[in-house]
Write a protein that holds these residues in place. Structure first.
Motif, PDB file in Angstrom:
ATOM      1  N   GLU A 238     -34.996   1.922   4.314  1.00 53.70           N
ATOM      2  CA  GLU A 238     -34.280   0.849   5.015  1.00 53.70           C
ATOM      3  C   GLU A 238     -35.034   0.441   6.283  1.00 53.70           C
ATOM      4  OE1 GLU A 238     -29.667   0.197   6.433  1.00 53.70           O
ATOM      5  OE2 GLU A 238     -30.145   1.463   4.711  1.00 53.70           O
TER       6      GLU A 238
ATOM      7  N   HIS B 282     -27.332 -11.889   3.421  1.00 54.64           N
ATOM      8  CA  HIS B 282     -26.605 -10.662   3.067  1.00 54.64           C
ATOM      9  C   HIS B 282     -26.534  -9.744   4.272  1.00 54.64           C
ATOM     10  CE1 HIS B 282     -25.847 -10.885  -1.250  1.00 54.64           C
ATOM     11  NE2 HIS B 282     -26.985 -11.534  -1.361  1.00 54.64           N
TER      12      HIS B 282
ATOM     13  N   GLN C  18     -24.548  -7.348   5.078  1.00 57.03           N
ATOM     14  CA  GLN C  18     -24.264  -5.924   4.820  1.00 57.03           C
ATOM     15  C   GLN C  18     -25.504  -5.160   4.391  1.00 57.03           C
ATOM     16  OE1 GLN C  18     -21.124  -4.691   5.274  1.00 57.03           O
ATOM     17  NE2 GLN C  18     -20.489  -6.737   5.890  1.00 57.03           N
ATOM     18  N   LEU C  19     -26.337  -5.808   3.570  1.00 62.35           N
ATOM     19  CA  LEU C  19     -27.466  -5.113   2.953  1.00 62.35           C
ATOM     20  C   LEU C  19     -28.795  -5.470   3.610  1.00 62.35           C
ATOM     21  CD1 LEU C  19     -26.461  -5.653  -0.800  1.00 62.35           C
ATOM     22  CD2 LEU C  19     -26.419  -3.498   0.442  1.00 62.35           C
TER      23      LEU C  19
ATOM     24  N   LYS D  68     -31.543  -2.701   4.067  1.00 56.80           N
ATOM     25  CA  LYS D  68     -32.043  -2.203   2.788  1.00 56.80           C
ATOM     26  C   LYS D  68     -32.913  -3.255   2.092  1.00 56.80           C
ATOM     27  CE  LYS D  68     -32.352   0.800  -0.454  1.00 56.80           C
ATOM     28  NZ  LYS D  68     -32.990   2.094  -0.239  1.00 56.80           N
TER      29      LYS D  68
ATOM     30  N   VAL E  43     -31.167  -7.877  -4.473  1.00 55.27           N
ATOM     31  CA  VAL E  43     -29.753  -7.545  -4.616  1.00 55.27           C
ATOM     32  C   VAL E  43     -29.458  -7.132  -6.056  1.00 55.27           C
ATOM     33  CG1 VAL E  43     -27.415  -8.479  -4.548  1.00 55.27           C
ATOM     34  CG2 VAL E  43     -29.008  -9.006  -2.710  1.00 55.27           C
TER      35      VAL E  43
END
Lengths: 21, 80
Positions: free
Chosen positions: A11, B33, B35-36, B39, B70
């Motif tokens: 991440e 996005h 939230q992601l 990542k 995603v």
């Protein structure tokens, strides 16, 4: 076609990012 | 903010280059996005720098890659 993107990638943590209002 | 260029990147140490690209990429991913974002940005950063620079210039190809990331993540989570 299989994606080359890796779901286990590390991440990313931004140094400086403020939520847009 | 001025656009990130290949010569700006080349002047930076290798380990800094991905961070520099990530700093530009992250807010754009976050718009799509939130939230992601961390990542997805991490996944996109495994792509070659030259291709990442092109994506920063091209919202359409960036969005396509974000959607691809995603989809890969969701497929991965579905398998677990």
């Amino acid at each position: 076609r299989k994606s080359t993107l890796n779901p286990n990638a590390k991440e990313f943590n931004p140094r400086s990012f403020s939520q847009p209002k | 903010q001025e656009p990130l260029t290949a010569s700006m990147l080349a002047a930076a140490p290798l380990h800094e280059q991905k961070q520099m690209i990530g700093e530009r990429l992250y807010p754009l991913v976050h718009n799509v996005h939130s939230q992601l974002a961390g990542k997805i940005t991490g996944m996109l950063l495994e792509i070659d720098n030259s291709e990442l620079l092109l994506m920063l210039e091209s919202p359409e190809s960036l969005h396509a890659k974000i959607e691809e990331a995603v989809a890969v993540l969701q497929a991965h989570q579905a398998m677990e």
